[in-house]
Enzyme design. Structure first.
Site, PDB file in Angstrom:
ATOM      1  NE  ARG A  23      32.365  52.585  54.511  1.00 20.54           N
ATOM      2  CZ  ARG A  23      31.849  53.750  54.159  1.00 20.54           C
ATOM      3  NH1 ARG A  23      30.543  53.912  54.099  1.00 20.54           N
ATOM      4  NH2 ARG A  23      32.636  54.767  53.867  1.00 20.54           N
ATOM      5  CD  GLN A  46      21.522  53.690  24.260  1.00 17.08           C
ATOM      6  OE1 GLN A  46      20.756  54.388  23.628  1.00 17.08           O
ATOM      7  NE2 GLN A  46      22.124  52.639  23.739  1.00 17.08           N
ATOM      8  CG  ASN A  48      24.473  50.547  25.679  1.00 16.61           C
ATOM      9  OD1 ASN A  48      23.303  50.781  25.904  1.00 16.61           O
ATOM     10  ND2 ASN A  48      25.140  51.135  24.700  1.00 16.61           N
ATOM     11  NE  ARG A  59      30.307  41.204  23.306  1.00 15.94           N
ATOM     12  CZ  ARG A  59      29.006  40.904  23.243  1.00 15.94           C
ATOM     13  NH1 ARG A  59      28.205  41.627  22.489  1.00 15.94           N
ATOM     14  NH2 ARG A  59      28.521  39.901  23.935  1.00 15.94           N
ATOM     15  CG  HIS A  62      30.870  47.511  16.699  1.00 15.29           C
ATOM     16  ND1 HIS A  62      30.719  46.838  17.885  1.00 15.29           N
ATOM     17  CD2 HIS A  62      30.828  46.566  15.726  1.00 15.29           C
ATOM     18  CE1 HIS A  62      30.564  45.549  17.641  1.00 15.29           C
ATOM     19  NE2 HIS A  62      30.640  45.360  16.336  1.00 15.29           N
ATOM     20  CE  LYS A  72      30.922  53.121  20.937  1.00 13.91           C
ATOM     21  NZ  LYS A  72      31.336  51.834  20.358  1.00 13.91           N
ATOM     22  CG  HIS A 119      35.077  50.685  21.290  1.00 19.15           C
ATOM     23  ND1 HIS A 119      34.047  49.923  21.798  1.00 19.15           N
ATOM     24  CD2 HIS A 119      36.069  50.631  22.198  1.00 19.15           C
ATOM     25  CE1 HIS A 119      34.404  49.446  22.977  1.00 19.15           C
ATOM     26  NE2 HIS A 119      35.628  49.859  23.234  1.00 19.15           N
ATOM     27  CE1 TYR A 132      31.010  49.159  24.353  1.00 18.00           C
ATOM     28  CE2 TYR A 132      29.795  47.712  25.812  1.00 18.00           C
ATOM     29  CZ  TYR A 132      30.647  47.889  24.752  1.00 18.00           C
ATOM     30  OH  TYR A 132      31.136  46.807  24.086  1.00 18.00           O
ATOM     31  CD  GLU A 143      23.684  49.260  12.926  1.00 22.37           C
ATOM     32  OE1 GLU A 143      23.029  49.953  12.113  1.00 22.37           O
ATOM     33  OE2 GLU A 143      23.151  48.558  13.775  1.00 22.37           O
ATOM     34  CE  LYS A 167      25.676  44.851  12.120  1.00 24.15           C
ATOM     35  NZ  LYS A 167      24.603  45.557  12.815  1.00 24.15           N
ATOM     36  CG  ASP A 168      31.451  42.151  15.370  1.00 26.58           C
ATOM     37  OD1 ASP A 168      30.760  43.085  14.909  1.00 26.58           O
ATOM     38  OD2 ASP A 168      31.669  42.022  16.587  1.00 26.58           O
TER      39      ASP A 168
END
Length: 187
Positions: A23, A46, A48, A59, A62, A72, A119, A132, A143, A167-168
């Site tokens: 399979r 959580q 994401n 990205r 952060h 994470k 990260h 994540y 943050e 923002k980054d």
């Protein structure tokens, strides 16, 4: 799962062990007992997903500040990324050092990132998806970000970013004289 320590204290690259048959395969990506056996205290609260349309999308870098620091577990479920972590813990023997790892849908590697790390990642191909799992809830206002190309870190990215959020792009250079232990900045 196969846990490989990185040069950064407390950070791991984790490889899944595939059980194959006609399979396809089955594998665990998380087992609290196995993480605890490695000395990793990681409780997921959580999950994401980040979808990135284009190669060279960057990205990061952060992090989330105390009292909302987060660990994470990062995995690339489609496509590929160069995943980067930077140890921002002033009392750590690996303070300001970085580690990069290619995470792909094919190699199924994951990066475990302890609290107190920044990260970020850059996509290595179009249509890349990153999953994540977080130990802390996202908390607006907690943050913090650092420049992806900050000379304090000297990260060797495999390619130049083409797409980044405003923002980054706006993050200031890391300032070693800033007191990151006060209530506003705490690692």
């Amino acid at each position: 799962m196969l846990f490989t320590k990185t040069k950064l204290k407390g950070a791991y690259v984790i490889e899944i062990e595939r059980k194959k048959d006609e399979r396809g395969f089955f594998a665990r990506t998380y087992c609290q007992r196995e993480y605890e056996a490695q000395g990793i205290d990681f409780n997921i609260v959580q999950a994401n997903v980040s979808y990135n349309k284009k190669k060279a999308t960057l990205r990061g870098l952060h992090a989330q500040l105390a009292p909302y620091k987060e660990s994470k577990l990062v995995r690339c479920s489609c496509g590929s990324i160069y995943d980067v972590i930077v140890d921002m813990r002033k009392n750590s023997s690996t303070y300001l050092q970085w580690h990069g790892e290619e995470l792909t849908a094919d190699n199924s590697k994951m990066m475990y990132i302890p609290e107190g790390f920044a990260h970020g990642f850059i996509t290595l191909e179009d249509n890349t998806e990153v999953v994540y799992h977080m130990s802390e809830y996202y908390t607006p206002g907690a943050e913090i970000g650092f420049r992806w190309n900050d000379p304090a870190f000297n990260i060797q990215w495999p390619l130049m970013p083409v797409i980044m959020s405003a923002k980054d792009q706006s993050y200031a250079a890391y300032e070693p004289t800033l007191d990151y232990s006060n209530s506003t900045y705490s690692f």
